[in-house]
Design an enzyme around this catalytic site. Structure first.
Site, PDB file in Angstrom:
ATOM      1  N   GLU A  95     -63.105  41.637  20.674  1.00 51.71           N
ATOM      2  CA  GLU A  95     -62.170  40.855  20.118  1.00 51.71           C
ATOM      3  C   GLU A  95     -62.701  40.196  18.871  1.00 51.71           C
ATOM      4  OE1 GLU A  95     -58.399  37.960  21.776  1.00 51.71           O
ATOM      5  OE2 GLU A  95     -60.541  37.783  22.438  1.00 51.71           O
ATOM      6  N   GLU A 197     -52.806  31.705  16.472  1.00 52.14           N
ATOM      7  CA  GLU A 197     -52.887  31.438  18.004  1.00 52.14           C
ATOM      8  C   GLU A 197     -52.620  30.059  18.372  1.00 52.14           C
ATOM      9  OE1 GLU A 197     -55.961  32.442  21.573  1.00 52.14           O
ATOM     10  OE2 GLU A 197     -56.294  33.341  19.696  1.00 52.14           O
TER      11      GLU A 197
END
Length: 216
Positions: A95, A197
């Site tokens: 990621e 996020e």
């Protein structure tokens, strides 16, 4: 407008991801790449935004952010996955975040890599490990790669991310991104998006802007 807990799809030529484990957020996307994320304060994690179905090492990403009221991260965000590599090797699933703005410092507890300059911006790289955490392939143990600018990138200006520079910088430290163009993972493709996020946000907020493919 997407408000469900987990959604992926296309709006025009743009792919989007929208994922949360609770709380209240919404993602709005236009076919021209304009997007906005709104969130309410609470104890949860959310990540989402528009981009592309697959990662591309040679992609150049253009973007402009018009507002940010304290997202944990705004970043070029995506995944690589190699189903043929043993799950015991954390590098089988990666990621990555190329940070542009942030309110939380991801370098805490991470392994430092190198410092480099891309498109006039100085970045430092970091690697951290996630152990049995949610991913595009269920709960897994995987690496996170980070590129963090020396300074937050300004609002209301056009910016450019040359992704190949970051892949090279990670590789220079021995951090290899596995395949970024597949549907092999159980939950999502190896997408590449301009993501907002938030985790455990203390108050309501919003972030908005536009993203486009600026590859020559």
């Amino acid at each position: 407008m997407i408000t469900s807990n987990h959604a992926t799809g296309h709006v025009g030529d743009f792919f989007f991801t929208h994922w949360k484990d609770g709380g209240s957020t919404s993602l709005t996307i236009d076919p021209n790449g304009e997007f906005s994320v709104t969130w309410q304060g609470g104890g949860y994690n959310y990540v989402g935004g528009p981009g592309w179905h697959y990662g591309d090492e040679n992609r150049v990403i253009g973007y402009r952010l018009n507002s940010d009221s304290g997202a944990s991260y705004i970043a070029l965000y995506g995944w690589g996955y190699d189903k043929n590599m043993p799950d015991s090797n954390a590098a089988h699933l990666v990621e990555y975040y190329i940070l542009q703005r942030w309110s939380y410092d991801p370098s805490q507890g991470a392994t430092a890599g190198k410092t480099f300059v891309s498109n006039g911006v100085e970045y430092s790289t970091y690697r951290s490990t996630r152990t049995q955490q949610p991913s595009i392939n269920g709960r897994s143990t995987f690496y996170q790669y980070w590129s963090k600018p020396a300074q937050q990138q300004a609002l209301e200006q056009d910016h450019k991310i040359i992704f190949a520079d970051h892949v090279k910088a990670w590789a220079d430290t021995g951090w290899i991104v596995p395949n970024m163009n597949n549907l092999d993972a159980s939950d999502d493709p190896t997408y590449q998006v301009m993501a907002v996020e938030v985790f455990n946000p203390g108050s309501n907020g919003t972030a908005a802007g536009r993203v486009w493919d600026d590859t020559p």
